[in-house]
Design a protein around this motif. Structure first.
Motif, PDB file in Angstrom:
ATOM      1  N   HIS A  25       0.857  -1.183   0.000  1.00 44.80           N
ATOM      2  CA  HIS A  25       0.000   0.000   0.000  1.00 44.80           C
ATOM      3  C   HIS A  25       0.893   1.232   0.000  1.00 44.80           C
ATOM      4  O   HIS A  25       1.728   1.404   0.888  1.00 44.80           O
ATOM      5  CB  HIS A  25      -0.908  -0.017   1.233  1.00 44.80           C
ATOM      6  N   PRO A  26       0.770   2.113  -1.008  1.00 43.92           N
ATOM      7  CA  PRO A  26       1.700   3.247  -1.160  1.00 43.92           C
ATOM      8  C   PRO A  26       1.811   4.146   0.070  1.00 43.92           C
ATOM      9  O   PRO A  26       2.884   4.663   0.364  1.00 43.92           O
ATOM     10  CB  PRO A  26       1.133   4.035  -2.339  1.00 43.92           C
ATOM     11  N   GLU A  27       0.723   4.324   0.795  1.00 49.99           N
ATOM     12  CA  GLU A  27       0.792   5.190   1.981  1.00 49.99           C
ATOM     13  C   GLU A  27       1.520   4.501   3.129  1.00 49.99           C
ATOM     14  O   GLU A  27       2.126   5.157   3.965  1.00 49.99           O
ATOM     15  CB  GLU A  27      -0.607   5.610   2.440  1.00 49.99           C
ATOM     16  N   LEU A  28       1.431   3.179   3.182  1.00 55.81           N
ATOM     17  CA  LEU A  28       2.080   2.452   4.277  1.00 55.81           C
ATOM     18  C   LEU A  28       3.576   2.281   4.037  1.00 55.81           C
ATOM     19  O   LEU A  28       4.387   2.488   4.931  1.00 55.81           O
ATOM     20  CB  LEU A  28       1.435   1.069   4.452  1.00 55.81           C
ATOM     21  N   MET A  29       3.928   1.883   2.799  1.00 57.05           N
ATOM     22  CA  MET A  29       5.334   1.666   2.498  1.00 57.05           C
ATOM     23  C   MET A  29       5.529   1.691   0.982  1.00 57.05           C
ATOM     24  O   MET A  29       5.138   0.759   0.296  1.00 57.05           O
ATOM     25  CB  MET A  29       5.800   0.332   3.079  1.00 57.05           C
ATOM     26  N   PRO A  30       6.124   2.750   0.454  1.00 57.43           N
ATOM     27  CA  PRO A  30       6.400   2.800  -0.986  1.00 57.43           C
ATOM     28  C   PRO A  30       7.351   1.675  -1.394  1.00 57.43           C
ATOM     29  O   PRO A  30       8.080   1.127  -0.577  1.00 57.43           O
ATOM     30  CB  PRO A  30       7.057   4.164  -1.191  1.00 57.43           C
ATOM     31  N   GLU A  31       7.348   1.350  -2.694  1.00 58.18           N
ATOM     32  CA  GLU A  31       8.147   0.234  -3.193  1.00 58.18           C
ATOM     33  C   GLU A  31       9.634   0.378  -2.859  1.00 58.18           C
ATOM     34  O   GLU A  31      10.295  -0.589  -2.506  1.00 58.18           O
ATOM     35  CB  GLU A  31       7.966   0.075  -4.710  1.00 58.18           C
ATOM     36  N   ALA A  32      10.170   1.590  -2.963  1.00 62.51           N
ATOM     37  CA  ALA A  32      11.591   1.802  -2.659  1.00 62.51           C
ATOM     38  C   ALA A  32      11.880   1.492  -1.190  1.00 62.51           C
ATOM     39  O   ALA A  32      12.943   0.956  -0.863  1.00 62.51           O
ATOM     40  CB  ALA A  32      12.001   3.235  -2.979  1.00 62.51           C
ATOM     41  N   CYS A  33      10.947   1.810  -0.319  1.00 58.81           N
ATOM     42  CA  CYS A  33      11.127   1.524   1.106  1.00 58.81           C
ATOM     43  C   CYS A  33      11.071   0.027   1.380  1.00 58.81           C
ATOM     44  O   CYS A  33      11.762  -0.468   2.264  1.00 58.81           O
ATOM     45  CB  CYS A  33      10.075   2.230   1.946  1.00 58.81           C
TER      46      CYS A  33
END
Length: 68
Positions: A25-33
Motif C-alpha cells: 500500500h503506497p501510503e504504508l510503504m512505498p516500493e523503494a522503502c
C-alpha cells in the motif's frame, strides 16, 4: 553459498513477508522503502549468523583438569 547470495536470499524472504503483511500500500510503504527495509533485515540476519554466543546452561560447564 557466499555472503552476498545469502544476503539476497534473506532479503527475498524479508520482502515476501513485508508484502504478505500488506506492505505494498503506497501510503504504508512505498516500493523503494520495501526494498531498502528488506535489505536492512537481511543485513541483520547475516550479522546474527556471525555472532558466536557462549554456551549457557549445563553445556557451559567445563570439565576440570588436574595439573600433573
Amino acid at each position: 553459498m557466499n555472503d552476498q547470495d545469502l544476503r539476497d536470499c534473506f532479503a527475498m524472504f524479508a520482502m515476501n513477508g513485508i508484502i504478505a503483511r500488506g506492505g505494498l500500500h503506497p501510503e504504508l510503504m512505498p516500493e523503494a522503502c520495501i526494498a531498502r527495509r528488506s535489505y536492512e533485515l537481511a543485513d541483520a540476519m547475516v550479522e546474527a549468523r556471525r555472532v558466536k554466543e557462549e554456551p549457557q546452561g549445563i553445556v557451559a560447564i567445563k570439565k576440570k583438569r588436574s595439573m600433573k
